[in-house]
Design a protein around this motif. Structure first.
Motif, PDB file in Angstrom:
ATOM      1  N   MET A   1      12.918 -12.082  -8.461  1.00 29.41           N
ATOM      2  CA  MET A   1      12.621 -10.707  -8.838  1.00 29.41           C
ATOM      3  C   MET A   1      13.050  -9.748  -7.731  1.00 29.41           C
ATOM      4  O   MET A   1      13.417  -8.592  -7.997  1.00 29.41           O
ATOM      5  CB  MET A   1      11.128 -10.544  -9.126  1.00 29.41           C
TER       6      MET A   1
ATOM      7  N   ALA B   1      15.235  -9.343 -16.425  1.00 24.99           N
ATOM      8  CA  ALA B   1      13.995  -8.925 -15.773  1.00 24.99           C
ATOM      9  C   ALA B   1      12.749  -9.273 -16.582  1.00 24.99           C
ATOM     10  O   ALA B   1      11.761  -9.776 -16.016  1.00 24.99           O
ATOM     11  CB  ALA B   1      14.041  -7.428 -15.473  1.00 24.99           C
TER      12      ALA B   1
ATOM     13  N   MET C   1      12.067 -12.849 -16.124  1.00 27.39           N
ATOM     14  CA  MET C   1      11.712 -13.137 -14.743  1.00 27.39           C
ATOM     15  C   MET C   1      10.272 -12.781 -14.434  1.00 27.39           C
ATOM     16  O   MET C   1       9.661 -13.340 -13.519  1.00 27.39           O
ATOM     17  CB  MET C   1      12.666 -12.382 -13.810  1.00 27.39           C
TER      18      MET C   1
ATOM     19  N   MET D   1       8.715 -16.185  -7.506  1.00 29.72           N
ATOM     20  CA  MET D   1       9.191 -14.879  -7.958  1.00 29.72           C
ATOM     21  C   MET D   1      10.238 -14.254  -7.053  1.00 29.72           C
ATOM     22  O   MET D   1      10.583 -13.087  -7.220  1.00 29.72           O
ATOM     23  CB  MET D   1       7.996 -13.930  -8.088  1.00 29.72           C
TER      24      MET D   1
ATOM     25  N   GLN E   1      14.015 -17.889 -14.817  1.00 28.23           N
ATOM     26  CA  GLN E   1      15.156 -17.326 -14.106  1.00 28.23           C
ATOM     27  C   GLN E   1      16.510 -17.660 -14.728  1.00 28.23           C
ATOM     28  O   GLN E   1      17.540 -17.140 -14.287  1.00 28.23           O
ATOM     29  CB  GLN E   1      15.154 -17.844 -12.662  1.00 28.23           C
TER      30      GLN E   1
END
Length: 438
Positions: free
Chosen positions: A310, A333, A336, A307, A341
């Motif tokens: 992010m 977003a 994600m 992550m 991604q």
């Protein structure tokens, strides 16, 4: 200003390299092939979450060790709950979900062979469709059949485990096939009155024969000399030297560096390094789950650290003045949140962007080091349980470790990642300002 100068220095070095990479048709074909099969992976991941997390009778939502929603809905506990019609229905739904998961991941390498051979046929000047079919045939020839009462192929060789074999077979079969099709001496020419499709079939007949015959001979030689099949041979060669280093910090950092460097070039780093993951870190994960070992670095450890991008999204929202970046971040977003991604990688873009190269690689390396400190000190339990890679942040770490400390570790990682990305996002603003002033 110092950071802007550093970024400018990176630009001078990396932009020419990026240009050469972006003009390499082979690497672009590989990148595009992974992009082609991405929708199947995303859909498979979605149904995987439903199967393993939501409707598993003993899982996170329904199970007695989770939220216990199944028992609340039925009013049953223990063996009565497990023997209920409700659980039987959930298992039937799981089986249906598993079919979709199999399409997304169980035959990933088979899809990759088709997509990559198709692309290679195009860039090397061959018939793309015929090249793709030949690649699939060659891959099936070198894939060992499962010997039992029914027979057939084992899906173990068609999933992530077969990615390297798929890339190798697609490359060799496509190159040989296209070269042979350009040899006029072996090309069968049909009269002009013959339909084009039939004429094309006869034109590639001999190249298909020689290409598949060559792979059949290769597979036979492996069998005659008691050498493992191609896929197992690749794993044996890779696994033997790596197993002894897999739990070392240096090797783990190198593993992460390679993954994210590939991603920066636009190539699916996790699929390219799947052989390492499946021969080194997945066995460690399974040993943790069985309770036979306590490995810090496992498949779950690294999946819980996916992550970091992010952190870039949050840094963009907080510090970026670039409207294009903010627009892409808003769109990327939600994806994600589930570790997808690609909208950000190709939309900002991250791929081949010298400004983001350093934080894009530094963030996962920092997460790996801090995670090692946290687990080795006993603050966070080992990552014991297998969790779908699309599981959102905090829940992934909590479920994977069986402790809220695993989720809090991910929150710490996220905060670190925001700080790592922030200076480079700010530098991107300054670079744009300097360009506008000029």
């Amino acid at each position: 200003m110092m950071l802007s100068g550093v970024v400018s220095a990176f630009e001078k070095v990396l932009i020419p390299v990026a240009g050469r990479i972006s003009s390499n048709r082979y690497l672009l074909a590989m990148r595009d092939s992974f992009s082609t099969i991405l929708p199947f992976m995303i859909v498979g991941s979605f149904f995987g979450i439903i199967e393993w997390v939501v409707i598993d009778p003993t899982g996170t939502v329904m199970g007695p060790n989770g939220m216990g929603l199944g028992m609340k809905m039925t009013g049953l506990t223990g063996e009565a709950y497990l023997a209920s019609a409700f659980v039987a229905t959930l298992k039937s739904l799981q089986a249906l979900c598993n079919l979709v998961v199999t399409i997304g991941f169980g035959v990933l390498s088979l899809f990759l062979v088709a997509a990559f051979s198709y692309r290679l046929g195009g860039i090397w000047g061959g018939d793309k469709f015929s090249t793709a079919l030949t690649g699939i045939g060659a891959f099936l020839i070198v894939t060992p059949q499962q010997v039992n009462k029914v027979g057939g192929f084992s899906l173990d060789y068609f999933g992530n485990k077969g990615v390297l074999a798929a890339l190798l077979v697609a490359t060799v079969s496509s190159w040989v096939f296209v070269k042979l099709t350009k040899n006029k001496k072996i090309r069968i020419h049909m009269p002009d009155t013959v339909p084009p499709a039939v004429a094309q079939s006869f034109a590639v007949l001999v190249p298909v024969l020689f290409t598949l015959g060559g792979f059949a001979l290769f597979a036979a030689l492996l069998t005659w000399f008691d050498i493992p099949p191609l896929n197992d041979l690749i794993y044996k060669v890779i696994q033997a030297p790596l197993m002894g280093f897999s739990q070392g910090m240096g090797f783990s950092l190198l593993y992460q560096f390679i993954i994210w460097l590939f991603w920066w070039f636009g190539i699916h780093g996790h699929n390219v390094t799947a052989a390492i993951q499946n021969t080194v870190y997945m066995p460690a994960q399974l040993a943790n789950q069985d309770g036979t070992a306590s490995y810090i670095f496992s498949n779950g450890f690294f999946e819980a650290g996916l992550m970091h991008i992010m952190g870039l999204v949050i840094a963009v929202f907080l510090f970026s003045k670039k409207e294009s970046w903010r627009a892409v971040a808003k769109l990327g977003a939600p994806a994600m949140l589930f570790n997808i991604q690609e909208p950000l990688a190709f939309g900002l873009p991250i791929v081949l962007n010298p400004i983001l190269l350093v934080p894009y690689i530094l963030a996962p390396l920092a997460n790996t080091f801090v995670g090692w400190l946290a687990v080795s000190s006993g603050l966070v339990p080992i990552f014991r349980f297998v969790v779908p890679w699309t599981m959102p942040l905090f829940f992934c770490g909590t479920i994977g470790t069986g402790s809220i400390m695993g989720g809090l570790l991910q929150v710490v990682w996220l905060a670190m990642d925001v700080f790592i990305y922030a200076p480079f996002v700010i530098a991107a603003n300054r670079i744009d300002d300097e360009i506008n002033e000029e």
